[in-house]
Write an enzyme that holds these catalytic residues in place. Structure first.
Site, PDB file in Angstrom:
ATOM      1  N   SER A 138      79.438   3.143  27.232  1.00  0.00           N
ATOM      2  CA  SER A 138      80.490   4.127  26.977  1.00  0.00           C
ATOM      3  C   SER A 138      81.642   4.580  28.612  1.00  0.00           C
ATOM      4  O   SER A 138      80.168   4.474  28.994  1.00  0.00           O
ATOM      5  CB  SER A 138      80.673   5.222  26.238  1.00  0.00           C
ATOM      6  OG  SER A 138      82.228   6.093  26.526  1.00  0.00           O
ATOM      7  N   TYR A 151      78.240  14.122  24.212  1.00  0.00           N
ATOM      8  CA  TYR A 151      78.424  13.005  24.354  1.00  0.00           C
ATOM      9  C   TYR A 151      78.058  12.116  25.467  1.00  0.00           C
ATOM     10  O   TYR A 151      77.265  10.794  25.956  1.00  0.00           O
ATOM     11  CB  TYR A 151      79.440  12.553  23.705  1.00  0.00           C
ATOM     12  CG  TYR A 151      79.963  11.428  23.197  1.00  0.00           C
ATOM     13  CD1 TYR A 151      79.604  10.625  22.222  1.00  0.00           C
ATOM     14  CD2 TYR A 151      80.818  10.710  24.440  1.00  0.00           C
ATOM     15  CE1 TYR A 151      79.795   8.817  22.061  1.00  0.00           C
ATOM     16  CE2 TYR A 151      81.213   9.884  24.146  1.00  0.00           C
ATOM     17  CZ  TYR A 151      80.983   8.733  22.999  1.00  0.00           C
ATOM     18  OH  TYR A 151      81.361   7.182  22.804  1.00  0.00           O
TER      19      TYR A 151
END
Ligand SMILES: NC(=O)c1ccc[n+]([C@@H]2O[C@H](COP(=O)([O-])OP(=O)(O)OC[C@H]3O[C@@H](n4cnc5c(N)ncnc54)[C@H](OP(=O)(O)O)[C@@H]3O)[C@@H](O)[C@H]2O)c1
Length: 325
Positions: A138, A151
């Site tokens: 990501s 995350y």
């Protein structure tokens, strides 16, 4: 040409499903791994309709035995694996101090360790086939996401892990091609399945990409056309801004965090860190666009189409771009 044998984790929704459909359109045999039986059945039907063959593997990537059995079954039934996409991810949303410790740990277990264990199972099989391993990271590894600290930590760690593993593979002359695809925000069901202590959802993302853009980047990476791809030029700009003017960039992040807190939307559906959530849907309903340079790297016509989509988005009031490196 014999059809490619592909295993994709997190294939019952979003980016994993879009990637499965891209491989299916090439006639691949696609093993779809996720927890939700119904979502897997929908994904398998879509794969077959797109021209591929499908194998449904119901497993939780944090369950080592189930994961090992799933790989054994896939390599047995497909006769080996040429491509593995380690793509599972899920998040908790809220301030760190308000996030239950067990939610934080679970995000790391699913989003980091679940993929690490997937890679552990995949490597021996891919060595045999001289295949490709693609990991979905990501852009959060560059631009930390306030209110999603677990995350963000998982994605930073995933990049470090992939970089270290890549060096080991190169040093040992491994035939496995390892690639990392790092998307900016993508229009998938991911955002409505965050765990959230107060039920609040992240705000709608103004710069979201279509999951098929990430799927295209993943397929290109599997074809050994890249080792590292960022989907989203805005992410490259944000990375550069943090490199050049970090105090200012961090003030902007803090402001974004305060605004995100007040979005007010309520979570629908289940928290994916704890429960099967994939329903065979590609999109999350926030509107996704093409990525200019991911498309541009593929064809002039694709770049033109992406540019058209981008201009349409700009005309609609928000800005977006896409890039790969
Ligand atoms: N959406 C974004 O904006 C974005 C941006 C950058 C990176 N990413 C990354 O892209 C990847 C795919 O995300 P997405 O946006 O496509 O999300 P998504 O639509 O929510 O899909 C997540 C997939 O992971 C599966 N999954 C979740 N936990 C699992 C577990 N413990 N075991 C097995 N499967 C599990 C889900 O299926 P089941 O629930 O059926 O198991 C689902 O198929 C993730 O790594 C995510 O971090 C997403």
């Amino acid at each position: 040409m014999t059809s490619r044998r592909v295993l994709i984790t997190g294939a019952s929704s979003g980016i994993g499903l879009a990637t499965a459909l891209r491989f299916a359109r090439q006639g691949a045999h696609v093993a779809l791994l996720a927890r939700n039986e119904r979502g897997l059945a929908v994904a398998a039907a879509l794969v077959r309709a797109a021209g591929g063959r499908s194998l449904e593997l119901r497993a939780d990537v944090t369950d080592h035995d189930a994961l090992r059995r799933a790989f054994e079954r896939a390599s047995g039934e497909l006769g080996g694996l040429d491509v593995v996409v380690a793509n599972v991810g899920a998040a908790a949303y809220g301030r760190f101090e308000e996030t239950p410790a067990e939610d934080f740990r679970r995000v790391i277990e699913v989003t980091l360790l679940g993929n690490v264990d997937t890679i552990r199972e995949a490597l021996p099989l891919l060595k045999r086939s001289r295949g490709s391993l693609v990991v979905t990271g990501s852009a959060a590894a560059d631009v930390p996401m306030p209110l999603m600290s677990a995350y963000t930590a998982a994605k930073y760690a995933m990049r470090g892990f992939v970089d270290a593993l890549g060096a080991e593979l190169r040093a040992s002359g491994s035939p496995v091609h390892l690639a990392l695809v790092e998307p900016g925000p993508v229009d998938t069901p991911f955002w409505v399945h965050v765990a959230s202590e107060d039920g609040g959802l992240p705000p709608s993302l103004p710069f979201a990409y279509d999951p098929d853009e990430v799927a295209l980047a993943i397929v290109r990476a599997a074809d050994r056309r890249s080792e590292r791809t960022t989907v989203g030029a805005l992410m490259l700009a944000a990375r550069a801004a943090r490199g050049i003017a970090r105090p200012l960039a961090d003030r902007v992040l803090a402001r974004a965090s305060a605004l995100a807190r007040s979005s007010g939307a309520e979570r629908r559906g289940t928290a994916a860190i704890w429960n099967p959530s994939g329903e065979g849907r590609l999109h999350g309903g926030i509107g996704g666009r093409p990525s200019l340079l991911v498309r541009g790297a593929t064809s002039v016509r694709g770049a033109a189409a992406a540019l058209g989509g981008t201009l349409a988005g700009l005309a609609a009031g928000d800005a977006e771009d896409g890039a790969s490196r």
